[in-house]
Structure formats: C-alpha cells, structure tokens
Design a protein around this motif. Sequence first.
Motif, short mmCIF file in Angstrom:
data_model
loop_
_atom_site.label_atom_id
_atom_site.label_comp_id
_atom_site.label_asym_id
_atom_site.label_seq_id
_atom_site.Cartn_x
_atom_site.Cartn_y
_atom_site.Cartn_z
N GLU A 54 -25.21 -37.15 23.67
CA GLU A 54 -25.33 -36.15 22.61
C GLU A 54 -25.08 -34.70 23.03
OE1 GLU A 54 -25.70 -37.05 19.43
OE2 GLU A 54 -25.77 -39.14 20.09
N GLU A 76 -20.18 -46.46 14.92
CA GLU A 76 -20.44 -45.15 14.33
C GLU A 76 -19.14 -44.36 14.22
OE1 GLU A 76 -23.08 -41.45 15.71
OE2 GLU A 76 -24.14 -43.38 15.72
N ASN A 77 -18.79 -43.94 13.03
CA ASN A 77 -17.60 -43.13 12.76
C ASN A 77 -16.32 -43.79 13.26
OD1 ASN A 77 -19.23 -41.05 11.67
ND2 ASN A 77 -19.63 -40.28 13.73
N ASP A 122 -15.80 -45.09 16.09
CA ASP A 122 -15.64 -44.89 17.53
C ASP A 122 -16.35 -45.98 18.32
OD1 ASP A 122 -14.21 -42.53 17.12
OD2 ASP A 122 -16.02 -41.31 17.15
N HIS A 128 -19.80 -44.33 22.29
CA HIS A 128 -20.75 -43.33 21.82
C HIS A 128 -20.96 -42.32 22.94
CE1 HIS A 128 -24.00 -41.62 19.50
NE2 HIS A 128 -24.71 -41.58 20.62
#
Length: 145
Positions: free
Chosen positions: A95, A86-87, A89, A92
Amino acid sequence: MQISSRFTLAVHIFACIDVFGKECKVTSKLLAGSTNVNPVIIRNILGQLKGAGLIEVARGTGGAVAARPLNEISFLDIYHAVECIENGDLFHFHENPNTNCPVGKNIHHILDDKLLRVQNAMEKELASITLADVKKDTEKYLMKK
C-alpha cells in the motif's frame, strides 16, 4: 502469489458436469462428493460460474450444465469468473511504499510494466486452454481404468 483453489475446483466442476451430466443431475452434493469440499463452497462457485454465464443451474433439486460448448469456455473465462482480482490486477502492490526512499519512491515505475507483462502472458496462456482440452484428457485417463 497463489491463485485460490476456486479455479481448480471450478474446472473440476466442469469435468464432473461433462462426465456425469448425461447420467444424472449434477448437484452440489454430487460435486462436493467428487471434490471432497463442503457443498456450501461448491454452491458459491456455482453461483460465480452462473453469474459469468458459464453454467446454467436448475432450481430446486438442481442440476448444473455448461451454458456453452466446452470448446468455447477457456481457462481465462473460468479464472475471471471465480478469482477475486482487485481492479483487474493480478498483483497487489503493497500500500504505502516510503516516498522518502529512492527505491520506495520509484518502485511502481520499476515494477508496474514487468508485472503487467507477467499478467498478460498468464492470461494469454489461460485463454489458449479450453474445457474441451480438459474433456480430452479426462476421457484419456478414464479409459486407463
């Protein structure tokens, strides 16, 4: 954290392409037999590798071949092709750290640079290994038979 098996399956696919490609068409059925993985999973990985320009796959009865010389395909190329990052990266982040907590409020400042250094080190190492290295070791182990 664990990199999915898609990465090692992709490297296994390239080893099969190299070993069997001169004798026969390297199909998802052949690859599924070697990896002991469902052909649908193999076809998905082949699609990812093709999308990244690392392999070419003939339509119909198929046959996968490397799109470039093996010394020009690095583990990093394969990793980027098959891992869903994701992105860009590797790590993770959870959140919603609690911004009312002194640790939660600052955890990104505490960890972001360190995690980026780890990712950069891993990617540098992946970039230093090519499929030519795998070919050399495959030949060495096949000769032991």
